[in-house]
Design a protein around this motif. Structure first.
Motif, PDB file in Angstrom:
ATOM      1  N   GLN A 141       0.964  -0.960  -0.119  1.00  0.00           N
ATOM      2  CA  GLN A 141      -0.110  -0.062  -0.007  1.00  0.00           C
ATOM      3  C   GLN A 141       0.765   1.178  -0.054  1.00  0.00           C
ATOM      4  N   LYS A 142       0.656   2.170  -1.059  1.00  0.00           N
ATOM      5  CA  LYS A 142       1.400   3.348  -0.845  1.00  0.00           C
ATOM      6  C   LYS A 142       1.262   4.418   0.399  1.00  0.00           C
ATOM      7  N   GLY A 143       2.199   4.863   0.650  1.00  0.00           N
ATOM      8  CA  GLY A 143       2.220   5.779   1.635  1.00  0.00           C
ATOM      9  C   GLY A 143       1.749   7.263   1.149  1.00  0.00           C
ATOM     10  N   ASP A 144       1.685   8.065   2.204  1.00  0.00           N
ATOM     11  CA  ASP A 144       1.289   9.297   2.052  1.00  0.00           C
ATOM     12  C   ASP A 144       2.335  10.584   1.757  1.00  0.00           C
ATOM     13  N   GLY A 145       2.349  11.452   1.072  1.00  0.00           N
ATOM     14  CA  GLY A 145       3.487  12.464   0.848  1.00  0.00           C
ATOM     15  C   GLY A 145       4.699  12.320   0.324  1.00  0.00           C
ATOM     16  N   TRP A 146       5.671  12.876   0.885  1.00  0.00           N
ATOM     17  CA  TRP A 146       7.018  12.669   0.301  1.00  0.00           C
ATOM     18  C   TRP A 146       8.088  12.446   1.132  1.00  0.00           C
ATOM     19  N   ASP A 147       7.646  12.795   2.587  1.00  0.00           N
ATOM     20  CA  ASP A 147       8.657  12.802   3.581  1.00  0.00           C
ATOM     21  C   ASP A 147       8.808  11.707   4.304  1.00  0.00           C
ATOM     22  N   GLY A 148      10.001  10.872   4.630  1.00  0.00           N
ATOM     23  CA  GLY A 148       9.752   9.747   5.667  1.00  0.00           C
ATOM     24  C   GLY A 148      10.767  10.183   6.757  1.00  0.00           C
ATOM     25  N   PRO A 149      10.648   9.080   7.603  1.00  0.00           N
ATOM     26  CA  PRO A 149      11.662   8.930   8.880  1.00  0.00           C
ATOM     27  C   PRO A 149      13.132   8.998   8.804  1.00  0.00           C
ATOM     28  N   GLU A 150      13.655   9.595   9.527  1.00  0.00           N
ATOM     29  CA  GLU A 150      15.181   9.370   9.586  1.00  0.00           C
ATOM     30  C   GLU A 150      15.791   8.844  10.846  1.00  0.00           C
ATOM     31  N   TYR A 151      17.137   8.789  10.901  1.00  0.00           N
ATOM     32  CA  TYR A 151      17.570   8.273  12.058  1.00  0.00           C
ATOM     33  C   TYR A 151      17.205   9.188  13.265  1.00  0.00           C
ATOM     34  N   GLU A 152      16.805   8.725  14.598  1.00  0.00           N
ATOM     35  CA  GLU A 152      16.312   9.083  15.606  1.00  0.00           C
ATOM     36  C   GLU A 152      15.008   9.481  15.655  1.00  0.00           C
ATOM     37  N   SER A 153      14.304   9.197  14.359  1.00  0.00           N
ATOM     38  CA  SER A 153      12.631   9.718  14.529  1.00  0.00           C
ATOM     39  C   SER A 153      11.960   8.603  15.385  1.00  0.00           C
ATOM     40  N   GLU A 154      11.216   9.097  15.940  1.00  0.00           N
ATOM     41  CA  GLU A 154      10.144   8.295  16.748  1.00  0.00           C
ATOM     42  C   GLU A 154       8.904   7.848  16.000  1.00  0.00           C
ATOM     43  N   CYS A 155       8.660   6.722  15.852  1.00  0.00           N
ATOM     44  CA  CYS A 155       7.648   6.062  14.757  1.00  0.00           C
ATOM     45  C   CYS A 155       6.533   5.216  15.721  1.00  0.00           C
ATOM     46  N   THR A 156       5.499   5.046  15.236  1.00  0.00           N
ATOM     47  CA  THR A 156       4.490   4.180  15.502  1.00  0.00           C
ATOM     48  C   THR A 156       4.416   3.363  14.281  1.00  0.00           C
ATOM     49  N   ILE A 157       4.640   2.042  14.622  1.00  0.00           N
ATOM     50  CA  ILE A 157       4.541   1.030  13.492  1.00  0.00           C
ATOM     51  C   ILE A 157       4.038  -0.140  13.853  1.00  0.00           C
ATOM     52  N   SER A 158       3.595  -1.044  12.784  1.00  0.00           N
ATOM     53  CA  SER A 158       3.079  -2.264  13.328  1.00  0.00           C
ATOM     54  C   SER A 158       3.772  -3.304  12.487  1.00  0.00           C
ATOM     55  N   ILE A 159       4.143  -4.538  13.124  1.00  0.00           N
ATOM     56  CA  ILE A 159       4.867  -5.451  12.609  1.00  0.00           C
ATOM     57  C   ILE A 159       4.054  -6.750  12.666  1.00  0.00           C
ATOM     58  N   VAL A 198       5.231 -11.398   6.737  1.00  0.00           N
ATOM     59  CA  VAL A 198       5.066 -10.317   7.858  1.00  0.00           C
ATOM     60  C   VAL A 198       4.747  -9.119   7.028  1.00  0.00           C
ATOM     61  N   THR A 199       3.899  -8.377   7.293  1.00  0.00           N
ATOM     62  CA  THR A 199       3.525  -6.950   6.939  1.00  0.00           C
ATOM     63  C   THR A 199       4.461  -6.010   7.833  1.00  0.00           C
ATOM     64  N   ILE A 200       4.883  -4.854   7.347  1.00  0.00           N
ATOM     65  CA  ILE A 200       5.328  -3.641   8.053  1.00  0.00           C
ATOM     66  C   ILE A 200       4.528  -2.705   7.763  1.00  0.00           C
ATOM     67  N   GLN A 201       4.033  -1.540   8.799  1.00  0.00           N
ATOM     68  CA  GLN A 201       3.397  -0.449   8.433  1.00  0.00           C
ATOM     69  C   GLN A 201       3.752   0.678   9.236  1.00  0.00           C
ATOM     70  N   LEU A 202       3.918   1.862   8.745  1.00  0.00           N
ATOM     71  CA  LEU A 202       4.590   3.093   9.389  1.00  0.00           C
ATOM     72  C   LEU A 202       3.261   3.683   9.393  1.00  0.00           C
ATOM     73  N   HIS A 203       2.695   3.937  10.745  1.00  0.00           N
ATOM     74  CA  HIS A 203       1.409   4.786  10.964  1.00  0.00           C
ATOM     75  C   HIS A 203       1.967   6.250  11.132  1.00  0.00           C
ATOM     76  N   GLU A 204       2.768   6.682  11.857  1.00  0.00           N
ATOM     77  CA  GLU A 204       3.268   8.184  12.470  1.00  0.00           C
ATOM     78  C   GLU A 204       4.811   8.178  12.584  1.00  0.00           C
ATOM     79  N   PHE A 205       5.352   9.343  12.449  1.00  0.00           N
ATOM     80  CA  PHE A 205       6.807   9.422  12.690  1.00  0.00           C
ATOM     81  C   PHE A 205       6.822  10.785  13.059  1.00  0.00           C
ATOM     82  N   ASN A 206       7.949  11.417  13.611  1.00  0.00           N
ATOM     83  CA  ASN A 206       8.162  12.737  13.615  1.00  0.00           C
ATOM     84  C   ASN A 206       9.819  12.685  13.126  1.00  0.00           C
ATOM     85  N   VAL A 207      10.228  14.218  12.879  1.00  0.00           N
ATOM     86  CA  VAL A 207      11.349  14.239  12.175  1.00  0.00           C
ATOM     87  C   VAL A 207      12.270  14.991  13.471  1.00  0.00           C
ATOM     88  N   PRO A 208      13.472  14.511  13.500  1.00  0.00           N
ATOM     89  CA  PRO A 208      14.320  15.091  14.676  1.00  0.00           C
ATOM     90  C   PRO A 208      14.599  16.489  14.166  1.00  0.00           C
TER      91      PRO A 208
END
Length: 390
Positions: A141-159, A198-208
């Motif tokens: 499933q495609k994600g939204d927007g152009w930005d993604g997390p980076e090193y030290e980003s706090e993320c909400t994910i599902s594995i 096993v699916t991986i989904q990125l729900h939310e993240f912040n950018v340091p």
């Protein structure tokens, strides 16, 4: 089987650039010239439903003259006619077209018409750090927007079915999952080749905080925080994690543009030990070339820094740059004549040189022995070299 036609059909040039070989979105009944020589023409029967076209690495599901086939776009030896490959690169998902090929360059038996439908595709992207396809990501499933997390980003994910909060770089999940997350967008759903099913989904993240968007005082605070974290991780034996923290600390202090004079000393006070600590870990991990570069940066800030000089010399020894290592150690000993570590490294270097001299002499001895066997009487074959290496 492909259907042959007896005469070349006429077509209207409907491409957007007027040259006839970069196909726009096909409409029913439209004929498009797909090659500059006009030898491959696509005639649309059913329009596609997706704006995207397939790209190299996509796993394609197509039907060619009623026969279903699957292969990876760009895969050599696909067994398909070149004209089909050209056409599929211009098609959208669900599109069905007739592909008219009138040259042996594009089909084995010209003229030939193929009926081709692009049913679906699976996007598999090489996200391995070595770009060796050891880690592939399959987009579900495609994600939204152009930005993604980076090193030290706090993320909400599902594995799979498990939802969790993680910080990238903290090793709360496997290195493969972290690598995958760094390639994802918000709400993206995917799988990776090392965790099939096993699916991986990125729900939310912040950018340091970016070093480009904060003031010098904030840069100093953020760098000091990373340096302290690196020290703690190093003491715990987590060297790779500590290395990343030191690297991040240095990044915050990498640019002194528009930094007030009163803050430059604080920049230097954190930057130099962060660099020498980074060099220490690189040396420990066998990253000798990287260590040499890091020491160079430290010495640009302080040409008399003893730790940077010592670690530079150690890296030079490991890289067999013995002459350079000797110069570096001599410079260090000029600054600190009683430095035990430098004296120990100098002794090690002398032993290495002596061992190499002995090895070289043995090689020359063997060569001279062969020469004597060929050029001297039998009685002289017991002659040996008695000169000791210097």
């Amino acid at each position: 089987m492909p259907r042959h036609f007896q005469e070349e059909e006429k077509y209207s040039d409907d491409s957007s650039n007027g040259e006839g070989f970069y196909a726009e979105d096909a409409k029913v009944g439209m004929k498009q010239q797909l090659t500059p020589d006009g030898k491959v023409v696509k005639e649309c029967l059913i329009e596609g439903t997706d704006l995207q076209r397939p790209a190299e690495g996509y796993q394609l599901d197509v039907t060619i003259d009623g026969e279903c086939k699957q292969w990876h776009m760009g895969e050599p030896d696909s067994g398909l006619a070149e004209g089909i490959l050209v056409a599929i690169g211009t098609m959208r998902k669900g599109e069905k077209s007739l592909i008219h090929c009138t040259s042996s360059e594009y089909t084995p038996s010209p003229p030939t018409t193929y009926e081709v439908q692009l049913n679906d595709w699976v996007v598999k992207t090489d996200i391995s750090t070595a770009h060796d396809k050891s880690l592939l990501k399959e987009l579900i499933q495609k994600g939204d927007g152009w930005d993604g997390p980076e090193y030290e980003s706090e993320c909400t994910i599902s594995i799979g079915d498990e939802k969790k909060e993680i910080t990238i770089g903290s090793e709360q999940v496997s290195a493969d999952i972290e690598t995958c997350l760094l390639s994802m967008k918000k709400n993206e759903l995917c799988q990776i080749s090392t965790m099939p099913g096993v699916t991986i989904q990125l729900h939310e993240f912040n950018v340091p905080l970016s070093r480009f968007s904060i003031k010098p005082a904030e840069k100093i605070a953020e760098a000091q925080k990373r340096k302290d974290q690196g020290n703690s991780l190093y003491k715990d034996g987590l060297h790779k994690q500590a290395l990343k923290k030191y690297q991040r600390a240095v990044e915050y202090l990498d640019d002194e543009y528009e930094v007030p004079e009163e803050d430059k000393a604080a920049f230097k006070e954190i930057r130099i030990p962060a660099l020498t600590n980074q060099a220490l870990i690189e040396l420990h991990l066998g990253m000798h070339t990287e260590c040499l570069a890091t020491c160079g940066k430290a010495l640009e800030n302080d040409s008399k820094n003893l730790k940077a000089l010592l670690r530079k010399a150690k890296a030079e020894i490991e890289l067999d740059r013995w002459t350079e290592a000797r110069r570096t150690l001599e410079k260090l000993l000029d600054l600190d004549p009683g430095n035990k570590s430098a004296l120990s490294e100098l002794q090690r270097l002398k032993k290495l040189n002596k061992a190499q001299d002995a090895k070289d002499l043995k090689g020359f001895g063997g060569m001279f022995s062969k020469m004597q066997t060929a050029d001297t009487p039998q009685d002289d074959q017991q002659a040996t070299l008695t000169e000791e290496p210097k």
